[in-house]
Design an enzyme around this catalytic site. Structure first.
Site, PDB file in Angstrom:
ATOM      1  N   ALA A 185      -5.043  10.531   8.449  1.00  0.00           N
ATOM      2  CA  ALA A 185      -3.864  10.535   7.624  1.00  0.00           C
ATOM      3  C   ALA A 185      -2.659  11.045   8.356  1.00  0.00           C
TER       4      ALA A 185
ATOM      5  N   TYR B  49      -0.246   7.135   2.731  1.00  0.00           N
ATOM      6  CA  TYR B  49      -0.457   7.608   3.379  1.00  0.00           C
ATOM      7  C   TYR B  49       0.479   6.755   4.526  1.00  0.00           C
TER       8      TYR B  49
ATOM      9  N   ASP C 265      -4.671   3.062   8.349  1.00  0.00           N
ATOM     10  CA  ASP C 265      -6.169   2.589   9.144  1.00  0.00           C
ATOM     11  C   ASP C 265      -6.481   1.353   9.033  1.00  0.00           C
TER      12      ASP C 265
ATOM     13  N   VAL D  68      -2.756  -6.665  -4.120  1.00  0.00           N
ATOM     14  CA  VAL D  68      -2.735  -7.923  -3.210  1.00  0.00           C
ATOM     15  C   VAL D  68      -3.876  -8.253  -3.191  1.00  0.00           C
TER      16      VAL D  68
ATOM     17  N   LYS E  19      -6.096  24.810   7.182  1.00  0.00           N
ATOM     18  CA  LYS E  19      -6.565  23.403   6.118  1.00  0.00           C
ATOM     19  C   LYS E  19      -5.126  22.971   5.232  1.00  0.00           C
TER      20      LYS E  19
ATOM     21  N   GLU F  83     -16.944  17.135   4.948  1.00  0.00           N
ATOM     22  CA  GLU F  83     -16.055  18.086   3.913  1.00  0.00           C
ATOM     23  C   GLU F  83     -17.338  17.907   2.379  1.00  0.00           C
TER      24      GLU F  83
ATOM     25  N   GLY G 216       1.062  -1.129   0.206  1.00  0.00           N
ATOM     26  CA  GLY G 216      -0.269   0.164  -0.065  1.00  0.00           C
ATOM     27  C   GLY G 216       1.047   1.467   0.190  1.00  0.00           C
ATOM     28  N   ALA G 217       0.474   1.816  -1.315  1.00  0.00           N
ATOM     29  CA  ALA G 217       0.919   3.637  -0.552  1.00  0.00           C
ATOM     30  C   ALA G 217      -0.145   4.724  -0.549  1.00  0.00           C
TER      31      ALA G 217
HETATM   32  P1  FAD Z   1      -4.920   4.787   2.568  1.00  0.00           P
HETATM   33  O1  FAD Z   1      -4.320   6.046   2.466  1.00  0.00           O
HETATM   34  O2  FAD Z   1      -6.319   4.690   2.324  1.00  0.00           O
HETATM   35  O3  FAD Z   1      -4.394   4.269   1.418  1.00  0.00           O
HETATM   36  C1  FAD Z   1      -3.628   3.243   0.947  1.00  0.00           C
HETATM   37  C2  FAD Z   1      -4.006   2.349   0.135  1.00  0.00           C
HETATM   38  O4  FAD Z   1      -3.716   1.197  -0.124  1.00  0.00           O
HETATM   39  C3  FAD Z   1      -3.568   2.990  -1.734  1.00  0.00           C
HETATM   40  O5  FAD Z   1      -3.355   3.500  -2.445  1.00  0.00           O
HETATM   41  C4  FAD Z   1      -4.545   2.162  -2.073  1.00  0.00           C
HETATM   42  O6  FAD Z   1      -4.508   2.252  -3.728  1.00  0.00           O
HETATM   43  C5  FAD Z   1      -3.951   1.087  -1.680  1.00  0.00           C
HETATM   44  N1  FAD Z   1      -4.539  -0.506  -2.112  1.00  0.00           N
HETATM   45  C6  FAD Z   1      -5.587  -0.498  -1.292  1.00  0.00           C
HETATM   46  N2  FAD Z   1      -5.783  -1.888  -1.699  1.00  0.00           N
HETATM   47  C7  FAD Z   1      -4.817  -2.232  -2.610  1.00  0.00           C
HETATM   48  C8  FAD Z   1      -4.959  -3.494  -2.610  1.00  0.00           C
HETATM   49  N3  FAD Z   1      -5.301  -5.055  -2.678  1.00  0.00           N
HETATM   50  N4  FAD Z   1      -3.514  -3.807  -3.459  1.00  0.00           N
HETATM   51  C9  FAD Z   1      -2.147  -3.245  -3.962  1.00  0.00           C
HETATM   52  N5  FAD Z   1      -3.134  -1.817  -3.391  1.00  0.00           N
HETATM   53  C10 FAD Z   1      -3.981  -1.947  -2.664  1.00  0.00           C
HETATM   54  N6  FAD Z   1      -6.935  12.733   7.661  1.00  0.00           N
HETATM   55  C11 FAD Z   1      -6.168  13.184   8.211  1.00  0.00           C
HETATM   56  O7  FAD Z   1      -5.661  13.607   9.372  1.00  0.00           O
HETATM   57  N7  FAD Z   1      -6.900  14.547   7.923  1.00  0.00           N
HETATM   58  C12 FAD Z   1      -7.752  15.044   7.312  1.00  0.00           C
HETATM   59  O8  FAD Z   1      -8.248  16.451   6.787  1.00  0.00           O
HETATM   60  C13 FAD Z   1      -8.479  13.735   6.318  1.00  0.00           C
HETATM   61  N8  FAD Z   1      -9.738  13.981   5.561  1.00  0.00           N
HETATM   62  C14 FAD Z   1     -10.207  13.277   5.431  1.00  0.00           C
HETATM   63  C15 FAD Z   1     -11.198  13.081   3.736  1.00  0.00           C
HETATM   64  C16 FAD Z   1     -12.104  12.711   3.138  1.00  0.00           C
HETATM   65  C17 FAD Z   1     -12.962  13.070   2.375  1.00  0.00           C
HETATM   66  C18 FAD Z   1     -11.367  11.280   3.449  1.00  0.00           C
HETATM   67  C19 FAD Z   1     -11.867   9.755   3.089  1.00  0.00           C
HETATM   68  C20 FAD Z   1     -10.357  10.541   5.068  1.00  0.00           C
HETATM   69  C21 FAD Z   1     -10.317  12.105   5.122  1.00  0.00           C
HETATM   70  N9  FAD Z   1      -9.189  11.892   6.195  1.00  0.00           N
HETATM   71  C22 FAD Z   1      -8.009  12.756   7.435  1.00  0.00           C
HETATM   72  C23 FAD Z   1      -8.814  10.159   6.409  1.00  0.00           C
HETATM   73  C24 FAD Z   1      -7.262   9.589   5.934  1.00  0.00           C
HETATM   74  O9  FAD Z   1      -7.557   9.850   4.406  1.00  0.00           O
HETATM   75  C25 FAD Z   1      -6.744   7.999   6.374  1.00  0.00           C
HETATM   76  O10 FAD Z   1      -6.702   7.991   7.838  1.00  0.00           O
HETATM   77  C26 FAD Z   1      -5.876   7.645   5.448  1.00  0.00           C
HETATM   78  O11 FAD Z   1      -5.862   7.668   3.976  1.00  0.00           O
HETATM   79  C27 FAD Z   1      -4.682   6.505   5.988  1.00  0.00           C
HETATM   80  O12 FAD Z   1      -3.861   6.182   5.219  1.00  0.00           O
HETATM   81  P2  FAD Z   1      -3.849   4.731   4.994  1.00  0.00           P
HETATM   82  O13 FAD Z   1      -2.176   4.742   4.922  1.00  0.00           O
HETATM   83  O14 FAD Z   1      -3.644   3.753   6.112  1.00  0.00           O
HETATM   84  O15 FAD Z   1      -4.078   4.121   3.567  1.00  0.00           O
HETATM   85  P1  NAD Z   2     -16.573   8.855  11.633  1.00  0.00           P
HETATM   86  O1  NAD Z   2     -17.242   7.648  11.213  1.00  0.00           O
HETATM   87  O2  NAD Z   2     -16.040   9.595  11.983  1.00  0.00           O
HETATM   88  O3  NAD Z   2     -18.358   9.647  11.090  1.00  0.00           O
HETATM   89  C1  NAD Z   2     -18.993   8.660  10.640  1.00  0.00           C
HETATM   90  C2  NAD Z   2     -20.800   9.200  11.115  1.00  0.00           C
HETATM   91  O4  NAD Z   2     -22.053   8.670  10.519  1.00  0.00           O
HETATM   92  C3  NAD Z   2     -21.049   9.764  12.879  1.00  0.00           C
HETATM   93  O5  NAD Z   2     -21.662  10.930  13.086  1.00  0.00           O
HETATM   94  C4  NAD Z   2     -22.073   8.852  12.878  1.00  0.00           C
HETATM   95  O6  NAD Z   2     -22.790   8.757  13.429  1.00  0.00           O
HETATM   96  C5  NAD Z   2     -22.777   8.148  11.219  1.00  0.00           C
HETATM   97  N1  NAD Z   2     -22.872   7.441  11.382  1.00  0.00           N
HETATM   98  C6  NAD Z   2     -23.431   5.838  11.091  1.00  0.00           C
HETATM   99  N2  NAD Z   2     -23.878   5.830  10.449  1.00  0.00           N
HETATM  100  C7  NAD Z   2     -25.143   5.926  10.280  1.00  0.00           C
HETATM  101  C8  NAD Z   2     -26.761   4.731   9.394  1.00  0.00           C
HETATM  102  N3  NAD Z   2     -26.955   3.997   9.584  1.00  0.00           N
HETATM  103  N4  NAD Z   2     -27.508   6.327   9.074  1.00  0.00           N
HETATM  104  C9  NAD Z   2     -26.775   7.918   9.401  1.00  0.00           C
HETATM  105  N5  NAD Z   2     -25.972   8.356  10.246  1.00  0.00           N
HETATM  106  C10 NAD Z   2     -24.457   7.349  10.723  1.00  0.00           C
HETATM  107  O7  NAD Z   2     -16.211   8.388   9.794  1.00  0.00           O
HETATM  108  P2  NAD Z   2     -15.768   9.349   9.003  1.00  0.00           P
HETATM  109  O8  NAD Z   2     -15.889  11.198   8.769  1.00  0.00           O
HETATM  110  O9  NAD Z   2     -15.962   8.820   7.455  1.00  0.00           O
HETATM  111  O10 NAD Z   2     -14.451   9.307   8.626  1.00  0.00           O
HETATM  112  C11 NAD Z   2     -13.158   8.616   9.027  1.00  0.00           C
HETATM  113  C12 NAD Z   2     -11.941   8.559   9.667  1.00  0.00           C
HETATM  114  O11 NAD Z   2     -11.109  10.535   8.832  1.00  0.00           O
HETATM  115  C13 NAD Z   2     -12.228   9.915  11.126  1.00  0.00           C
HETATM  116  O12 NAD Z   2     -11.224   9.183  11.920  1.00  0.00           O
HETATM  117  C14 NAD Z   2     -12.136  11.042  10.704  1.00  0.00           C
HETATM  118  O13 NAD Z   2     -11.396  11.812  11.815  1.00  0.00           O
HETATM  119  C15 NAD Z   2     -11.123  11.179   9.575  1.00  0.00           C
HETATM  120  N6  NAD Z   2     -11.600  12.513   8.591  1.00  0.00           N
HETATM  121  C16 NAD Z   2     -10.544  12.748   9.365  1.00  0.00           C
HETATM  122  C17 NAD Z   2     -11.057  14.176   8.294  1.00  0.00           C
HETATM  123  C18 NAD Z   2     -10.217  16.115   9.020  1.00  0.00           C
HETATM  124  O14 NAD Z   2      -9.226  15.725   9.530  1.00  0.00           O
HETATM  125  N7  NAD Z   2     -10.685  16.985   8.202  1.00  0.00           N
HETATM  126  C19 NAD Z   2     -11.755  14.743   7.671  1.00  0.00           C
HETATM  127  C20 NAD Z   2     -12.470  13.140   7.382  1.00  0.00           C
HETATM  128  C21 NAD Z   2     -12.364  12.421   7.513  1.00  0.00           C
END
Ligand code: FAD
Ligand code: NAD
Length: 404
Positions: free
Chosen positions: A318, A13, A301, A81, A378, A170, A10-11
């Site tokens: 991340a 964060y 994660d 994978v 941000k 967001e 996985g590439a």
């Molecule tokens: P990921 O970033 O999910 O990377 C996993 C990698 O594994 C990917 O490159 C994928 O392609 C690869 N992979 C997956 N399956 C396979 C496979 N079978 N074979 C080969 N490669 C594979 N966190 C913050 O701290 N700040 C934020 O502002 C924030 N904003 C977010 C906004 C959104 C919309 C979302 C959805 C999440 C946000 N998060 C934020 C949470 C954050 O994105 C995750 O916690 C973070 O991406 C986890 O990093 P990771 O390295 O575990 O995996």
């Molecule tokens: P989350 O678990 O933080 O929030 C999910 C929300 O969905 C909760 O409020 C929950 O009550 C609701 N929910 C659950 N079941 C439901 C149902 N059946 N019907 C309606 N609502 C329901 O998940 P997320 O927002 O995807 O975030 C995932 C992770 O990524 C968290 O750790 C978050 O902190 C992180 N993240 C961080 C940022 C940032 O730092 N800017 C941005 C995005 C995500």
């Protein structure tokens, strides 16, 4: 003596932070490092809400893995994978089989549907860059079709977002900015569009600072977004979602688009790997190793760590994934050198939730911030994450410079 093989899956964060810290601190003759990822690019998962709404193009949220790894120290293999077998120390992919002396699993998150019927099939999830592109194009298709149809079905223009956590909020912030553009582009009157956020808990952003939550809700409502709180989604169908409003009271919301953002789990491959897990997340030892498996590290994660101060898991972010990568790289080098591993201690700087390009809320170093100040912060955080992986050249290439 044979050089040890370090295999990083996985590439994201966590995986990339591990690899760039290994390549910085390890000699070419010390170990063979292989990174496996399903794409030849990394995507910023933290920007996927923008790509999903269409406020950033998909190519803006990703960069080539080759731009951040040193080819003389790390071998990159583009492969998906398919299985991890801890017992036989083998990883199978669609591009061959791999063995290892040290394994790092950083395969990231998947959307959690909690077994709610229909969600897997009928809802879209902000899961990766391809899924983000699909969400963007699906919404555009609904607007284009409404515009063309002689008999118009206004529910095509209803977008339901399930979950008012950070991801849901967001995404709503971006939609609030994008929908007026879509209306112009597709000749759709703005009052025909509905954006409804459905949240199971009685409040938006459960657990976050109530004053900041009030700010966020007010600003999103001003952009026409409606909230239905305390009303969990209980089913999804091709026509929309069913929500629970009371003991025996349900309502059906007809919607052309349902985006599910109600939480995450780890990668499903963990569940078949032979490592003990909960919702595909491994409760790791203090040095980030999988319990009972001294040669397997989990980052990001897929890892679960308890914050002992509040006896609850750290949120999967991340911010934490990148810090874990630094520790995992150090610990692998220590094991190779025959020295002791160190404990991972998160250094939490706060969190900022974007509400669209120029607005946000957050708590940073214990201080509450809102508006352009928070949105500036941000973007600084977004640029910092690029810097941590690829240094100044990656910031210049992919950074966000429209800071105000
Ligand atoms: P990921 O970033 O999910 O990377 C996993 C990698 O594994 C990917 O490159 C994928 O392609 C690869 N992979 C997956 N399956 C396979 C496979 N079978 N074979 C080969 N490669 C594979 N966190 C913050 O701290 N700040 C934020 O502002 C924030 N904003 C977010 C906004 C959104 C919309 C979302 C959805 C999440 C946000 N998060 C934020 C949470 C954050 O994105 C995750 O916690 C973070 O991406 C986890 O990093 P990771 O390295 O575990 O995996
Ligand atoms: P989350 O678990 O933080 O929030 C999910 C929300 O969905 C909760 O409020 C929950 O009550 C609701 N929910 C659950 N079941 C439901 C149902 N059946 N019907 C309606 N609502 C329901 O998940 P997320 O927002 O995807 O975030 C995932 C992770 O990524 C968290 O750790 C978050 O902190 C992180 N993240 C961080 C940022 C940032 O730092 N800017 C941005 C995005 C995500």
């Amino acid at each position: 003596m044979k050089r040890p093989t370090i295999l990083v899956l996985g590439a994201g964060y966590g995986g990339l932070a591990t690899v760039v810290n290994l390549q910085k601190n390890i000699g070419t003759d010390v170990a063979d490092i292989t990174l496996i990822n399903q794409n030849n690019y990394h995507y910023e998962s933290t920007w996927l809400h923008e790509a999903s709404a269409g406020t950033l193009r998909p190519d803006q949220v990703r960069y080539e893995i080759a731009d951040v790894i040193k080819a003389d120290k790390v071998k990159f293999v583009k492969a998906s994978v398919e299985g991890i077998d801890i017992a036989s120390k083998k990883v199978t992919t669609d591009n061959g089989e791999f063995t290892y002396d040290y394994l790092v699993i950083g395969l990231g998150f998947e959307g959690e549907t909690f077994g709610i019927p229909g969600l897997d099939k009928y809802a879209l999830s902000i899961a990766n860059v391809k899924a983000a592109r699909q969400i963007r194009e699906h919404i555009e298709y609904q607007f284009a079709t409404w515009s063309m149809d002689e008999v118009k079905d206004d529910s095509r223009l209803t977008i339901v977002v399930g979950g008012a956590g950070f991801t849901g909020i967001e995404f709503l912030g971006e939609l609030g900015n994008r929908v007026p553009e879509l209306c112009k582009e597709f000749d759709v009157p703005k009052d025909k569009v509905s954006i409804i956020c459905v949240e199971a808990s009685p409040m938006v952003l459960p657990g976050f600072d109530p004053e900041l939550v009030e700010y966020a809700v007010g600003h999103l409502q001003a952009k026409g977004i409606e909230f239905s709180v305390g009303t969990p989604v209980v089913e999804a169908t091709p026509e929309g979602v069913k929500i629970k409003k009371g003991e025996d009271e349900f309502e059906f919301i007809k919607a052309g688009t349902v985006v599910w953002a109600a939480g995450v789990r780890g990668n499903r491959l963990i569940e078949q790997s032979g490592i003990e897990n909960m919702r595909a997340r491994v409760k790791v030892d203090k040095d980030m190793r999988a319990p009972g498996h001294n040669d397997v590290f989990i980052v990001g994660d897929c890892a679960l760590m308890i914050n002992e101060e509040i006896n609850r898991p750290y949120p999967p972010t991340a911010q934490i994934a990148m810090q874990q990568g630094v520790t995992v790289a150090k610990n692998i080098i220590s094991l190779i050198n025959g020295s002791a591993t160190e404990e991972f201690v998160p250094d939490l700087k706060g969190s900022v939730c974007s509400l669209g390009e120029h607005d946000a809320i957050g708590v940073v170093f214990g201080k509450k911030i809102t508006g352009t100040k928070a949105s500036f912060m941000k973007k600084v955080i977004d640029n910092r994450s690029l810097y941590m992986i690829g240094g100044p050249s990656l910031v210049v290439k992919k950074g966000k410079f429209n800071l105000l």
